[in-house]
Design a protein around this motif. Structure first.
Motif, PDB file in Angstrom:
ATOM      1  N   THR A  59      -2.234   3.700   4.304  1.00 24.21           N
ATOM      2  CA  THR A  59      -3.608   2.889   5.728  1.00 24.21           C
ATOM      3  C   THR A  59      -4.415   4.138   6.005  1.00 24.21           C
ATOM      4  O   THR A  59      -4.352   4.950   7.062  1.00 24.21           O
ATOM      5  CB  THR A  59      -2.957   2.243   6.333  1.00 24.21           C
ATOM      6  N   ASP A 101      -0.817  -8.912   6.065  1.00 27.23           N
ATOM      7  CA  ASP A 101      -0.312  -9.531   5.182  1.00 27.23           C
ATOM      8  C   ASP A 101      -0.601 -11.991   5.576  1.00 27.23           C
ATOM      9  O   ASP A 101      -1.600 -11.996   5.732  1.00 27.23           O
ATOM     10  CB  ASP A 101       0.052  -9.870   4.072  1.00 27.23           C
ATOM     11  N   ARG A 157       7.067   1.046   6.403  1.00 28.17           N
ATOM     12  CA  ARG A 157       6.162   0.818   6.593  1.00 28.17           C
ATOM     13  C   ARG A 157       5.431  -0.653   6.175  1.00 28.17           C
ATOM     14  O   ARG A 157       4.803  -1.537   6.081  1.00 28.17           O
ATOM     15  CB  ARG A 157       4.859   1.904   5.743  1.00 28.17           C
ATOM     16  N   ASP A 158       6.370  -0.997   4.639  1.00 27.89           N
ATOM     17  CA  ASP A 158       5.418  -2.408   3.786  1.00 27.89           C
ATOM     18  C   ASP A 158       6.442  -3.351   4.612  1.00 27.89           C
ATOM     19  O   ASP A 158       5.327  -4.176   4.084  1.00 27.89           O
ATOM     20  CB  ASP A 158       6.817  -2.082   1.855  1.00 27.89           C
ATOM     21  N   GLU A 207       2.802   2.778  11.341  1.00 24.16           N
ATOM     22  CA  GLU A 207       2.156   1.843  10.739  1.00 24.16           C
ATOM     23  C   GLU A 207       1.390   0.630  11.772  1.00 24.16           C
ATOM     24  O   GLU A 207       0.534   0.775  11.523  1.00 24.16           O
ATOM     25  CB  GLU A 207       3.910   1.617   9.994  1.00 24.16           C
ATOM     26  N   ASP A 215       3.143  -3.660   6.639  1.00 19.55           N
ATOM     27  CA  ASP A 215       2.144  -4.551   5.646  1.00 19.55           C
ATOM     28  C   ASP A 215       2.192  -5.701   6.012  1.00 19.55           C
ATOM     29  O   ASP A 215       1.060  -6.503   5.083  1.00 19.55           O
ATOM     30  CB  ASP A 215       2.111  -3.342   4.667  1.00 19.55           C
ATOM     31  N   LEU A 259      -2.681   0.404  11.528  1.00 12.12           N
ATOM     32  CA  LEU A 259      -2.821  -1.044  11.498  1.00 12.12           C
ATOM     33  C   LEU A 259      -4.046  -2.398  12.594  1.00 12.12           C
ATOM     34  O   LEU A 259      -4.754  -2.578  12.794  1.00 12.12           O
ATOM     35  CB  LEU A 259      -2.043  -2.208  10.942  1.00 12.12           C
ATOM     36  N   LYS A 304       0.424  -1.376  -0.354  1.00 11.17           N
ATOM     37  CA  LYS A 304      -0.398  -0.322  -0.178  1.00 11.17           C
ATOM     38  C   LYS A 304       0.785   1.051  -0.222  1.00 11.17           C
ATOM     39  O   LYS A 304       0.244   2.650  -0.326  1.00 11.17           O
ATOM     40  CB  LYS A 304      -0.843   0.194   1.157  1.00 11.17           C
ATOM     41  N   LYS A 305       1.851   1.502   0.432  1.00 10.42           N
ATOM     42  CA  LYS A 305       2.909   2.506   0.474  1.00 10.42           C
ATOM     43  C   LYS A 305       4.229   2.975  -0.437  1.00 10.42           C
ATOM     44  O   LYS A 305       3.691   2.954  -1.598  1.00 10.42           O
ATOM     45  CB  LYS A 305       3.268   2.371   1.928  1.00 10.42           C
TER      46      LYS A 305
END
Length: 368
Positions: free
Chosen positions: A48, A329, A321-322, A87, A325, A91, A2-3
């Motif tokens: 996000t 997942d 941040r990824d 992040e 993320d 989340l 997303k980032k």
């Protein structure tokens, strides 16, 4: 993703164009930024956000994510920690899972942090090692416990986690080698060009950047000396000052290029050069960095040094941040790829203003 990964995927094309085009590196990259800027806008908008009314959000209550990073020993790490914690907190609030976020300055402390989180029975762990090899045993403990492990930024050589994600350090080095070779093509055709290399530390990141540079740099570049800075602006300044104060006039005047592994290293070098008042004439024409942060943009405006050009590569602290993320997942039951490589983009005096208007730059400073 997303980032940042979504935002900079188009940059891979820009890098290949820079490598393959007959234009000068600066001209090619400036054109590429202009062409891809519009393409990245939509991707950058995928930040996000809190769930909106009617939005379906996976309920992850009862799940837990562990995150271990280095301590804030320099600007890049400090910025990265802010993005990482922001992040995971966002989340967790959105999806309802628990998390434990820990930082550590040394590998031994990181190992203890990993052990602490393992004792809390996490469902996934995100690890940014201080030094990869020294965290090998801890990483193996995570996998032996059956916990999916995502490693960010620094590889543990010979170890295969669930997934790893990092900036493209090889491309940074290779791109810099090509840029330097093009920049000094006339001087290199006439003979050797003296160069200083300022590395970060002994981790895999500097190794990749250095190996990449010397893979593509013209063979007429002569390394006068190399330094290990521990990513420290102060240490880089002291090393440059020591070089200027102890080497012969001939050695100092032979240096035309400085290849570094980080913008903060450049800041220290610039201060040392500004303070030098010795007998040698400074013939430095080009200094490179990595990060492309706000401070480096100011060098393009006014470095306080005459006749020196600068260039850097994007390596945003928000990339972390990824990694978080990817942890999400895993909690949602998704299957990860073995590896994710975040592209990089060359920035110099020809394209820095457009870069500062890009979504990649704006996301980096979104927490201010």
């Amino acid at each position: 993703m997303k980032k940042v990964l979504a935002v900079v995927l188009a940059s891979a094309m820009a890098m290949s164009l820079t490598a393959c085009s007959s234009q000068k590196p600066a001209e090619t990259a400036a054109a590429s930024v202009a062409e891809t800027k519009a393409e990245t806008t939509e991707a950058a908008g995928e930040e996000t956000k809190a769930p909106e009314a009617g939005e379906e959000v996976t309920d992850l209550k009862g799940k837990m994510m562990g995150v271990v990073t280095p301590a804030a020993d320099h600007g890049f790490t400090a910025e990265s920690i802010q993005h990482c914690e922001a992040e995971v907190k966002m989340l967790a609030e959105k999806y309802g899972f628990e998390y434990k976020f820990m930082t550590a300055a040394e590998s031994g402390e990181q190992s203890n942090a990993v052990e602490t989180i393992l004792g809390m029975n996490p469902d996934v762990m995100v690890l940014w090692p201080v030094t990869g090899d020294e965290l090998r045993s801890s990483a193996q403990q995570v996998q032996d416990a059956g916990v999916p492990l995502i490693i960010y930024d620094r590889l543990i050589e010979g170890f295969e986690p669930t997934s790893w994600i990092m900036g493209d350090n090889d491309a940074i080095g290779e791109g810099a080698g090509e840029y330097f070779s093009e920049y000094f093509k006339d001087e290199l055709a006439a003979g050797e060009v003296g160069l200083l290399e300022f590395k970060g530390d002994s981790s895999t990141v500097p190794m990749q950047r250095s190996n990449g540079f010397w893979k593509t740099a013209d063979s007429n570049f002569k390394k006068i000396q190399e330094f290990s800075t521990d990513w420290s602006q102060q240490k880089a300044m002291e090393q440059m000052e020591d070089f200027l104060n102890t080497k012969s006039v001939e050695e100092i005047e032979s240096v035309q290029a400085i290849f570094t592994h980080d913008d903060e290293i450049v800041f220290g070098i610039v201060e040392a050069l500004k303070n030098y008042n010795g007998p040698a004439k400074l013939n430095i024409k080009l200094i490179s960095g990595v990060s492309a942060g706000e401070g480096f943009m100011k060098l393009f405006e006014d470095s306080g040094l005459e006749g020196i050009d600068f260039m850097t590569y994007t390596f945003s602290p928000s990339m972390v941040r990824d990694a978080v993320d990817l942890g999400l997942d895993v909690l949602e039951g998704k299957t990860l790829e073995p590896s994710y490589l975040i592209p990089t983009e060359m920035i110099d005096k020809n394209n820095y203003k457009e870069y500062m208007e890009s979504d990649l730059y704006k996301i980096r400073y979104s927490l201010q």
